[in-house]
Design a protein around this motif. Structure first.
Motif, mmCIF file in Angstrom:
data_model
loop_
_atom_site.group_PDB
_atom_site.id
_atom_site.type_symbol
_atom_site.label_atom_id
_atom_site.label_comp_id
_atom_site.label_asym_id
_atom_site.label_seq_id
_atom_site.Cartn_x
_atom_site.Cartn_y
_atom_site.Cartn_z
ATOM 1 N N GLY A 144 0.774 -1.228 0.000
ATOM 2 C CA GLY A 144 0.000 0.000 0.000
ATOM 3 C C GLY A 144 0.807 1.281 0.000
ATOM 4 N N TRP A 145 2.139 1.179 -0.116
ATOM 5 C CA TRP A 145 2.956 2.382 -0.146
ATOM 6 C C TRP A 145 2.780 3.107 -1.476
ATOM 7 C CZ3 TRP A 145 8.479 1.884 2.340
ATOM 8 C CH2 TRP A 145 8.348 1.411 3.649
ATOM 9 N N SER A 146 2.931 4.421 -1.445
ATOM 10 C CA SER A 146 2.887 5.193 -2.677
ATOM 11 C C SER A 146 4.179 4.975 -3.463
ATOM 12 C CB SER A 146 2.722 6.681 -2.369
ATOM 13 O OG SER A 146 3.904 7.191 -1.744
ATOM 14 N N VAL A 147 4.129 5.256 -4.760
ATOM 15 C CA VAL A 147 5.322 5.124 -5.594
ATOM 16 C C VAL A 147 6.441 6.016 -5.071
ATOM 17 C CG1 VAL A 147 6.279 5.522 -7.905
ATOM 18 C CG2 VAL A 147 4.017 4.471 -7.649
ATOM 19 N N LEU A 148 6.106 7.239 -4.689
ATOM 20 C CA LEU A 148 7.116 8.176 -4.192
ATOM 21 C C LEU A 148 7.783 7.638 -2.928
ATOM 22 C CD1 LEU A 148 8.528 10.905 -4.328
ATOM 23 C CD2 LEU A 148 6.632 11.877 -2.997
ATOM 24 N N ALA A 149 6.999 7.099 -2.014
ATOM 25 C CA ALA A 149 7.565 6.567 -0.775
ATOM 26 C C ALA A 149 8.493 5.402 -1.056
ATOM 27 C CB ALA A 149 6.438 6.130 0.169
ATOM 28 N N VAL A 150 8.104 4.526 -1.971
ATOM 29 C CA VAL A 150 8.940 3.368 -2.308
ATOM 30 C C VAL A 150 10.264 3.825 -2.902
ATOM 31 C CG1 VAL A 150 9.132 1.351 -3.795
ATOM 32 C CG2 VAL A 150 6.976 1.818 -2.632
ATOM 33 N N VAL A 151 10.207 4.744 -3.858
ATOM 34 C CA VAL A 151 11.424 5.222 -4.515
ATOM 35 C C VAL A 151 12.360 5.887 -3.505
ATOM 36 C CG1 VAL A 151 12.332 6.869 -6.202
ATOM 37 C CG2 VAL A 151 10.335 5.478 -6.775
ATOM 38 N N VAL A 152 11.819 6.741 -2.650
ATOM 39 C CA VAL A 152 12.645 7.495 -1.707
ATOM 40 C C VAL A 152 13.255 6.590 -0.643
ATOM 41 C CG1 VAL A 152 12.604 9.260 0.100
ATOM 42 C CG2 VAL A 152 11.466 9.679 -2.080
ATOM 43 N N VAL A 153 12.466 5.705 -0.044
ATOM 44 C CA VAL A 153 12.985 4.835 1.015
ATOM 45 C C VAL A 153 14.029 3.877 0.458
ATOM 46 C CG1 VAL A 153 12.411 3.052 2.709
ATOM 47 C CG2 VAL A 153 10.904 5.032 2.417
ATOM 48 N N SER A 154 13.773 3.308 -0.713
ATOM 49 C CA SER A 154 14.752 2.416 -1.331
ATOM 50 C C SER A 154 16.062 3.159 -1.595
ATOM 51 C CB SER A 154 14.200 1.849 -2.642
ATOM 52 O OG SER A 154 15.177 1.091 -3.320
ATOM 53 N N ALA A 155 15.966 4.388 -2.107
ATOM 54 C CA ALA A 155 17.163 5.176 -2.393
ATOM 55 C C ALA A 155 17.910 5.535 -1.107
ATOM 56 C CB ALA A 155 16.785 6.445 -3.154
ATOM 57 N N MET A 156 17.177 5.814 -0.040
ATOM 58 C CA MET A 156 17.815 6.129 1.238
ATOM 59 C C MET A 156 18.605 4.940 1.761
ATOM 60 S SD MET A 156 17.272 9.265 2.357
ATOM 61 C CE MET A 156 17.427 9.138 4.138
ATOM 62 N N ILE A 157 18.028 3.746 1.656
ATOM 63 C CA ILE A 157 18.744 2.549 2.097
ATOM 64 C C ILE A 157 19.969 2.318 1.225
ATOM 65 C CG2 ILE A 157 18.594 0.049 2.438
ATOM 66 C CD1 ILE A 157 15.579 0.425 2.934
ATOM 67 N N ARG A 158 19.830 2.522 -0.085
ATOM 68 C CA ARG A 158 20.957 2.356 -1.001
ATOM 69 C C ARG A 158 22.100 3.297 -0.603
ATOM 70 N NH1 ARG A 158 21.440 0.814 -6.761
ATOM 71 N NH2 ARG A 158 19.167 0.617 -6.845
ATOM 72 N N GLY A 159 21.763 4.536 -0.322
ATOM 73 C CA GLY A 159 22.793 5.467 0.110
ATOM 74 C C GLY A 159 23.415 5.059 1.426
ATOM 75 N N SER A 160 22.603 4.519 2.338
ATOM 76 C CA SER A 160 23.085 4.177 3.684
ATOM 77 C C SER A 160 24.132 3.077 3.671
ATOM 78 C CB SER A 160 21.905 3.755 4.562
ATOM 79 O OG SER A 160 21.003 4.829 4.732
ATOM 80 N N TYR A 161 23.992 2.077 2.797
ATOM 81 C CA TYR A 161 24.994 1.020 2.832
ATOM 82 C C TYR A 161 26.257 1.389 2.046
ATOM 83 C CZ TYR A 161 22.575 -0.872 -1.405
ATOM 84 O OH TYR A 161 21.977 -1.045 -2.629
ATOM 85 N N HIS A 162 26.334 2.656 1.612
ATOM 86 C CA HIS A 162 27.576 3.174 1.049
ATOM 87 C C HIS A 162 28.218 4.219 1.968
ATOM 88 C CE1 HIS A 162 25.843 1.434 -2.679
ATOM 89 N NE2 HIS A 162 27.109 1.254 -3.002
ATOM 90 N N LEU A 163 27.693 4.378 3.173
ATOM 91 C CA LEU A 163 28.248 5.352 4.110
ATOM 92 C C LEU A 163 29.681 5.029 4.518
ATOM 93 C CD1 LEU A 163 25.248 6.131 6.490
ATOM 94 C CD2 LEU A 163 26.583 7.818 5.218
ATOM 95 N N TYR A 164 30.097 3.774 4.370
ATOM 96 C CA TYR A 164 31.471 3.419 4.729
ATOM 97 C C TYR A 164 32.481 4.207 3.899
ATOM 98 C CZ TYR A 164 31.566 0.619 0.459
ATOM 99 O OH TYR A 164 31.523 0.221 -0.852
ATOM 100 N N GLN A 165 32.056 4.718 2.745
ATOM 101 C CA GLN A 165 32.941 5.516 1.904
ATOM 102 C C GLN A 165 33.014 6.962 2.375
ATOM 103 O OE1 GLN A 165 31.574 5.183 -2.142
ATOM 104 N NE2 GLN A 165 31.541 2.943 -2.093
ATOM 105 N N GLY A 166 31.982 7.411 3.093
ATOM 106 C CA GLY A 166 31.876 8.801 3.510
ATOM 107 C C GLY A 166 30.554 9.385 3.053
ATOM 108 N N PHE A 167 30.370 10.678 3.278
ATOM 109 C CA PHE A 167 29.094 11.308 2.948
ATOM 110 C C PHE A 167 28.899 11.439 1.440
ATOM 111 C CE2 PHE A 167 30.178 12.841 7.205
ATOM 112 C CZ PHE A 167 29.053 12.414 7.891
ATOM 113 N N GLY A 168 29.989 11.552 0.700
ATOM 114 C CA GLY A 168 29.872 11.600 -0.756
ATOM 115 C C GLY A 168 29.307 10.314 -1.312
ATOM 116 N N GLY A 169 29.747 9.173 -0.767
ATOM 117 C CA GLY A 169 29.222 7.885 -1.192
ATOM 118 C C GLY A 169 27.740 7.763 -0.912
ATOM 119 N N PHE A 170 27.319 8.329 0.240
ATOM 120 C CA PHE A 170 25.898 8.297 0.580
ATOM 121 C C PHE A 170 25.084 9.117 -0.409
ATOM 122 C CE2 PHE A 170 22.348 10.544 2.601
ATOM 123 C CZ PHE A 170 21.544 9.470 2.968
ATOM 124 N N VAL A 171 25.486 10.358 -0.627
ATOM 125 C CA VAL A 171 24.712 11.259 -1.491
ATOM 126 C C VAL A 171 24.693 10.742 -2.929
ATOM 127 C CG1 VAL A 171 24.585 13.587 -2.467
ATOM 128 C CG2 VAL A 171 25.128 13.271 -0.043
#
Length: 258
Positions: A183-210
């Motif tokens: 029941g999630w909206s398309v926008l919520a799915v896209v944003v949350v998935s992208a946030m998680i994707r950025g989070s597991y690249h935090l080991y590189q630093g903030f640039g890797g996250f963004v």
């Protein structure tokens, strides 16, 4: 003879619990470890941009045959969550792999779309990495640290493909299907998935996250238009091959590569 019992469709809570468990044994766990790695780096007495993050490292460099075995086994184990995600989707729909576009029905279209995506992400991503390092917000990423053997380049290519399949099938094909059904909206799915994707690249630093957050938003938007993870796998593979193999070939010849 008793009538066959048709199982009830999963509830919203069951769907969200399932996705949390899949993430917990795959990229969600990577996000937690990545955050801890960033905290460790930030609490060192060395500036973030003076630290190096090593990727694709040898395990037993003095025994190349065993090192190769480690690399291949590691990649196979990393793909287990992909098999799990597809298995769970297939329980509800037999053609789940085709439904998310993880197939070879349109190889030409997937290839050119993937190459276009890689071009759109690659150069801006390199610029963002350089800017983040310059601002002290990212480590220096040493993308390939395998021993110099005959199998180095093939293993780096396989590693790139493994990363692409894992991330795009789980983070896009699987999660988008499950979260939309919950029941999630398309926008919520896209944003949350992208946030998680950025989070597991935090080991590189903030640039890797963004950088990976933006990549996740773009890939998510493309998937909502095409309903195919094929182009995303192609694009991700190309980006990682260029990063891994390019680093391995240029290391020692370019001053800013460590």
């Amino acid at each position: 003879m008793s009538a066959a019992v048709i199982p009830a469709p999963p509830t919203r809570r069951q769907l969200l619990t399932e996705t949390a468990l899949v993430l917990g044994v795959s990229l969600g766990a990577s996000a937690v470890w990545s955050l801890l790695s960033l905290v460790n780096k930030l609490t060192q007495h060395v500036a973030l941009n003076r630290q190096t993050t090593a990727m694709n490292s040898s395990v037993t460099p003095d025994r190349p045959w065993l090192d190769l075995t480690y690399q291949l086994v590691g990649m196979l184990i990393a793909l287990v969550p992909v098999a799990l995600a597809l298995h769970l989707l297939t329980r509800d729909r037999a053609d789940a792999r085709y439904a998310i576009g993880f197939d070879l029905r349109a190889p030409g279209r997937d290839l050119w779309r993937g190459l276009a995506l890689a071009a759109a992400v690659g150069l801006p991503g390199l610029g963002l990495y350089a800017a983040a390092r310059g601002l002290g917000l990212n480590t220096t990423v040493a993308a390939a640290n395998l021993s110099d053997t005959w199998w180095t380049v093939p293993v780096l290519v396989l590693s790139a493909a493994q990363n692409a399949v894992l991330e795009e099938v789980v983070m896009v094909g699987y999660l988008f299907t499950r979260w939309r059904r919950a029941g999630w909206s398309v926008l919520a799915v896209v944003v949350v998935s992208a946030m998680i994707r950025g989070s597991y690249h935090l080991y590189q630093g903030f640039g890797g996250f963004v950088g990976n957050l933006v990549m996740g938003l773009l890939f998510g938007w493309v998937y909502t238009r095409t309903r195919r993870v094929g182009p995303l796998v192609v694009a991700h593979t190309v980006l990682d091959v260029v990063a891994f193999v390019g680093y391995a070939l240029l290391k020692g010849h370019v001053s800013w590569l460590r």
